[in-house]
Design an enzyme around this catalytic site. Structure first.
Site, short mmCIF file in Angstrom:
data_model
loop_
_atom_site.label_atom_id
_atom_site.label_comp_id
_atom_site.label_asym_id
_atom_site.label_seq_id
_atom_site.Cartn_x
_atom_site.Cartn_y
_atom_site.Cartn_z
NE ARG A 207 -1.26 2.07 3.13
CZ ARG A 207 -0.18 2.67 3.65
NH1 ARG A 207 0.49 3.57 2.97
NH2 ARG A 207 0.24 2.38 4.86
N GLY B 218 10.00 13.48 -0.71
CA GLY B 218 11.00 13.81 0.30
C GLY B 218 10.60 15.00 1.13
N GLY C 50 -1.03 -18.16 19.53
CA GLY C 50 0.00 -18.74 20.40
C GLY C 50 1.37 -18.66 19.73
N GLY C 51 2.16 -19.72 19.86
CA GLY C 51 3.51 -19.75 19.28
C GLY C 51 3.48 -19.59 17.77
CD GLU D 85 1.41 9.36 4.47
OE1 GLU D 85 0.69 10.37 4.45
OE2 GLU D 85 1.73 8.71 3.48
P1 TGC Z 1 1.04 25.20 10.57
O1 TGC Z 1 1.52 26.58 10.95
O2 TGC Z 1 -0.09 24.60 11.34
O3 TGC Z 1 0.64 25.20 9.03
C1 TGC Z 1 1.49 25.72 8.03
C2 TGC Z 1 0.65 25.95 6.79
O4 TGC Z 1 0.15 24.69 6.33
C3 TGC Z 1 -1.29 24.70 6.35
N1 TGC Z 1 -1.72 23.37 6.78
C4 TGC Z 1 -2.30 22.51 5.96
N2 TGC Z 1 -2.66 22.62 4.67
C5 TGC Z 1 -3.22 21.55 4.10
N3 TGC Z 1 -3.44 20.39 4.76
C6 TGC Z 1 -3.08 20.23 6.05
N4 TGC Z 1 -3.27 19.07 6.66
C7 TGC Z 1 -2.49 21.33 6.72
N5 TGC Z 1 -2.00 21.53 7.96
C8 TGC Z 1 -1.55 22.80 7.99
C9 TGC Z 1 -1.67 25.79 7.34
O5 TGC Z 1 -2.94 26.29 7.07
C10 TGC Z 1 -0.58 26.81 7.04
O6 TGC Z 1 -0.91 27.46 5.84
P2 TGC Z 1 -0.51 29.00 5.59
O7 TGC Z 1 -1.17 29.37 4.30
O8 TGC Z 1 -1.07 29.77 6.77
O9 TGC Z 1 0.98 29.06 5.54
O10 TGC Z 1 2.29 24.24 10.57
P3 TGC Z 1 3.21 23.72 11.75
O11 TGC Z 1 4.63 23.97 11.36
O12 TGC Z 1 2.73 24.28 13.07
O13 TGC Z 1 2.99 22.12 11.71
C11 TGC Z 1 1.77 21.55 11.85
C12 TGC Z 1 1.90 20.00 11.92
C13 TGC Z 1 2.71 19.57 13.13
C14 TGC Z 1 0.50 19.47 12.06
C15 TGC Z 1 2.55 19.47 10.64
O14 TGC Z 1 3.86 19.89 10.53
C16 TGC Z 1 2.52 17.95 10.55
O15 TGC Z 1 1.54 17.40 10.07
N6 TGC Z 1 3.62 17.23 10.96
C17 TGC Z 1 3.72 15.81 10.73
C18 TGC Z 1 4.76 15.57 9.65
C19 TGC Z 1 4.36 14.48 8.70
O16 TGC Z 1 3.23 14.05 8.65
N7 TGC Z 1 5.31 14.04 7.89
C20 TGC Z 1 5.02 13.06 6.93
C21 TGC Z 1 6.20 12.85 6.01
S1 TGC Z 1 5.75 12.00 4.53
C22 TGC Z 1 5.55 10.40 5.03
O17 TGC Z 1 5.61 10.04 6.15
C23 TGC Z 1 5.25 9.46 3.95
S2 TGC Z 1 5.17 7.80 4.43
C24 TGC Z 1 4.42 7.23 3.06
C25 TGC Z 1 4.24 5.78 2.99
O18 TGC Z 1 5.22 5.03 2.92
O19 TGC Z 1 3.05 5.38 2.87
P1 FAD Z 2 10.12 12.75 15.73
O1 FAD Z 2 9.45 13.89 15.06
O2 FAD Z 2 11.50 12.93 16.22
O3 FAD Z 2 9.19 12.26 16.93
C1 FAD Z 2 9.66 11.42 17.98
C2 FAD Z 2 8.53 11.28 19.01
O4 FAD Z 2 8.24 12.57 19.56
C3 FAD Z 2 7.23 10.78 18.38
O5 FAD Z 2 6.58 9.92 19.27
C4 FAD Z 2 6.39 12.05 18.21
O6 FAD Z 2 4.99 11.81 18.26
C5 FAD Z 2 6.86 12.86 19.42
N1 FAD Z 2 6.68 14.30 19.22
C6 FAD Z 2 7.27 15.11 18.29
N2 FAD Z 2 6.82 16.36 18.39
C7 FAD Z 2 5.92 16.37 19.41
C8 FAD Z 2 5.09 17.37 20.01
N3 FAD Z 2 5.09 18.62 19.55
N4 FAD Z 2 4.30 17.01 21.03
C9 FAD Z 2 4.28 15.74 21.48
N5 FAD Z 2 5.03 14.75 20.97
C10 FAD Z 2 5.84 15.06 19.95
N6 FAD Z 2 8.94 10.72 5.31
C11 FAD Z 2 8.89 11.29 4.08
O7 FAD Z 2 9.06 12.49 3.91
N7 FAD Z 2 8.64 10.50 2.97
C12 FAD Z 2 8.46 9.17 3.06
O8 FAD Z 2 8.22 8.50 2.04
C13 FAD Z 2 8.53 8.55 4.35
N8 FAD Z 2 8.44 7.19 4.46
C14 FAD Z 2 8.67 6.61 5.69
C15 FAD Z 2 8.77 5.22 5.77
C16 FAD Z 2 9.06 4.62 7.00
C17 FAD Z 2 9.22 3.14 7.08
C18 FAD Z 2 9.19 5.42 8.17
C19 FAD Z 2 9.45 4.80 9.50
C20 FAD Z 2 9.09 6.79 8.08
C21 FAD Z 2 8.86 7.40 6.85
N9 FAD Z 2 8.85 8.80 6.71
C22 FAD Z 2 8.77 9.39 5.48
C23 FAD Z 2 9.15 9.64 7.87
C24 FAD Z 2 7.98 9.82 8.83
O9 FAD Z 2 7.02 10.68 8.30
C25 FAD Z 2 8.57 10.35 10.14
O10 FAD Z 2 9.27 9.26 10.74
C26 FAD Z 2 7.49 10.87 11.06
O11 FAD Z 2 6.90 12.04 10.54
C27 FAD Z 2 8.04 11.17 12.48
O12 FAD Z 2 9.23 11.88 12.43
P2 FAD Z 2 10.52 11.38 13.28
O13 FAD Z 2 10.72 9.94 12.95
O14 FAD Z 2 11.61 12.31 13.00
O15 FAD Z 2 10.05 11.45 14.78
#
Ligand code: TGC
Ligand code: FAD
Length: 409
Positions: free
Chosen positions: A112, A152, A364-365, A388
């Site tokens: 997925r 990225g 189990g095992g 995500e």
């Molecule tokens: P914040 O100040 O709240 O927002 C900045 C700007 O972004 C807008 N915004 C959004 N827009 C669209 N959709 C959303 N869900 C949005 N959330 C916020 C917001 O309105 C603002 O816009 P503007 O026009 O005012 O500039 O941002 P913040 O820096 O305080 O961060 C908010 C937070 C913590 C929720 C965000 O940084 C977050 O979601 N962090 C988690 C990071 C994350 O999800 N990383 C994923 C990496 S990719 C991945 O993991 C792929 S795995 C894929 C796989 O293998 O399936």
């Molecule tokens: P951190 O941000 O260091 O967090 C560590 C711990 O602290 C977590 O438990 C978190 O919940 C907690 N924490 C952090 N901030 C706060 C807060 N403000 N309050 C309370 N708790 C907090 N990223 C991409 O860009 N592209 C990809 O394709 C992608 N694929 C991935 C595939 C795999 C297998 C994995 C494991 C990760 C992947 N990621 C990808 C990265 C993924 O999105 C990050 O691992 C994730 O967003 C968390 O970031 P971190 O690992 O740096 O943890």
């Protein structure tokens, strides 16, 4: 019917063959699906059963990415099914996209992942924020699975807080290129990707999306080894060392963190459905096993403690199905909010992880072996609950939405 759909249907010779497979549907959710949803679900289910499930355990044990799957997923329409039919994309609704992710994750979260990264995190930003030339160049090849993409955002020092990223682009002297420097880590698909959608800060400190192609000088994608989770998915880094990227590879339609976060809305929605697939497979396996395994002279299914586990699993799957179907309707109407998507991603992954842990105990095992899929799902879900947006980050998004108070900083 679009040409795209006609082609998919004509490729699905085993008409409704997949109907014979069990899947928990306690509240008759199928009645909420259209014939087209069910046909597509059965097609993907049939493909998974025939072409992926027989090999997935070996791939995971050997930590191998099944690259052949990329072309196959493209052929059956799993890349960008929710994007309009232009540029070779699917033209289907968000429920169809969700059902596809569910069927793929019934097999393995890594399968997925490959599809959701390609469709939601690579094709979606190009479709939504790209120039006409970028759409024409990249989307048809990505849709068909001729090219694989990656996304990225995460960096070694910036995971949950991507706004702090240090990867950057500087204008080159020739006025025709930007120079990209920095590194991304934990990137799904990266070791095999032909293209990467990379988020980097420009000279004004604004986040921009840049399309980087394999082969550009200074760009490398080292693989991340020794994972105990998502072993059948390839994960790696993206390293940029003075990479000269043509300015026409910058996504013109967005600036700021809302660019990558908008893509994540679509991918997190897909994960909400996908997690149900993993939970279904764990539940089905535990139910079947409990009826066959005899202890103390009767099937373990006859013991109240095991029935409690099964009853609670089915209850949680059913609640997640209803939540996710409704979210799909809101997505189709363009009314789903990011916070609603966060709630579904968080709830459903947590639900699947709890079910995997309980199902494993019921075996189990045998539950710790590769004879059954449960332990693999359980280990995979440890990544799904982290990527995500972690479980806790999604809770804080809900908290902020209901209180108006930002608890991140
Ligand atoms: P914040 O100040 O709240 O927002 C900045 C700007 O972004 C807008 N915004 C959004 N827009 C669209 N959709 C959303 N869900 C949005 N959330 C916020 C917001 O309105 C603002 O816009 P503007 O026009 O005012 O500039 O941002 P913040 O820096 O305080 O961060 C908010 C937070 C913590 C929720 C965000 O940084 C977050 O979601 N962090 C988690 C990071 C994350 O999800 N990383 C994923 C990496 S990719 C991945 O993991 C792929 S795995 C894929 C796989 O293998 O399936
Ligand atoms: P951190 O941000 O260091 O967090 C560590 C711990 O602290 C977590 O438990 C978190 O919940 C907690 N924490 C952090 N901030 C706060 C807060 N403000 N309050 C309370 N708790 C907090 N990223 C991409 O860009 N592209 C990809 O394709 C992608 N694929 C991935 C595939 C795999 C297998 C994995 C494991 C990760 C992947 N990621 C990808 C990265 C993924 O999105 C990050 O691992 C994730 O967003 C968390 O970031 P971190 O690992 O740096 O943890």
């Amino acid at each position: 019917m679009s040409e795209y759909k006609a082609e998919i249907y004509s490729n699905f010779h085993a008409t409704n063959k997949a109907d014979q497979y069990t899947h928990p549907d306690y509240y008759l959710m199928d009645e909420l699906l259209t014939d087209e949803h069910k046909l597509i679900r059965n097609m993907v289910r049939d493909y998974v059963k025939k072409d992926l499930s027989p090999y997935i355990e070996d791939m995971a044990q050997q930590a191998k990415f099944n690259y052949a799957m990329v072309k196959q997923l493209g052929e059956i329409g799993c890349f960008g099914p929710q994007l309009p039919t232009q540029y070779g994309c699917g033209g289907m609704d968000y429920i169809t996209y969700g059902i596809m992710m569910q069927e793929l994750e019934r097999c393995d979260s890594g399968v997925r992942s490959t599809a959701s990264v390609q469709g939601s995190l690579v094709m979606y930003p190009i479709y939504k924020f790209g120039s006409e030339e970028q759409k024409q160049k990249y989307l048809p090849k990505l849709a068909k699975g001729e090219w694989l993409g990656c996304f990225g955002l995460t960096e070694p020092n910036h995971g949950s807080n991507p706004a702090g990223m240090t990867t950057n682009i500087r204008n080159a002297k020739d006025g025709k290129h930007v120079i990209l420097n920095g590194a991304k880590m934990w990137i799904s698909n990266s070791p095999y990707a032909d293209v990467a959608v990379v988020w980097a800060k420009n000279e004004e400190g604004k986040i921009k999306g840049v399309i980087v192609e394999r082969g550009m000088e200074g760009f490398s994608t080292p693989e991340t080894h020794n994972k105990w989770s998502l072993r059948a998915s390839a994960t790696g880094e993206l390293v940029f060392n003075d990479v000269k990227v043509p300015v026409e590879n910058i996504l013109p339609g967005v600036e700021g963190l809302k660019g990558p976060l908008t893509c994540l809305n679509s991918a997190r929605y897909g994960i909400a459905w996908g997690a149900i697939g993993a939970a279904m497979d764990c539940y089905d396996t535990a139910l079947r096993y409990s009826k066959e395994r005899i202890q103390f002279g009767k099937p373990i299914a006859a013991f109240q403690l095991q029935q409690k586990k099964l009853a609670e699993m089915l209850t949680e799957i059913t609640k997640a199905q209803l939540l996710t179907w409704r979210l799909g309707v809101l997505m189709n109407d363009g009314r789903a909010t990011p916070a609603q998507i966060s709630m579904a991603k968080r709830n459903n992954v947590d639900m699947a992880l709890t079910i995997a842990r309980n199902a494993r105990q019921m075996l189990g095992g045998m539950g710790i072996t590769g004879e059954y899929s449960i332990m693999r799902h359980m280990m995979n879900l440890e990544s799904v609950v982290t990527y995500e947006g972690t479980h806790d980050i999604h809770l804080l998004i809900t908290g902020m939405d209901i209180t108006g108070e930002n608890a991140f900083s």
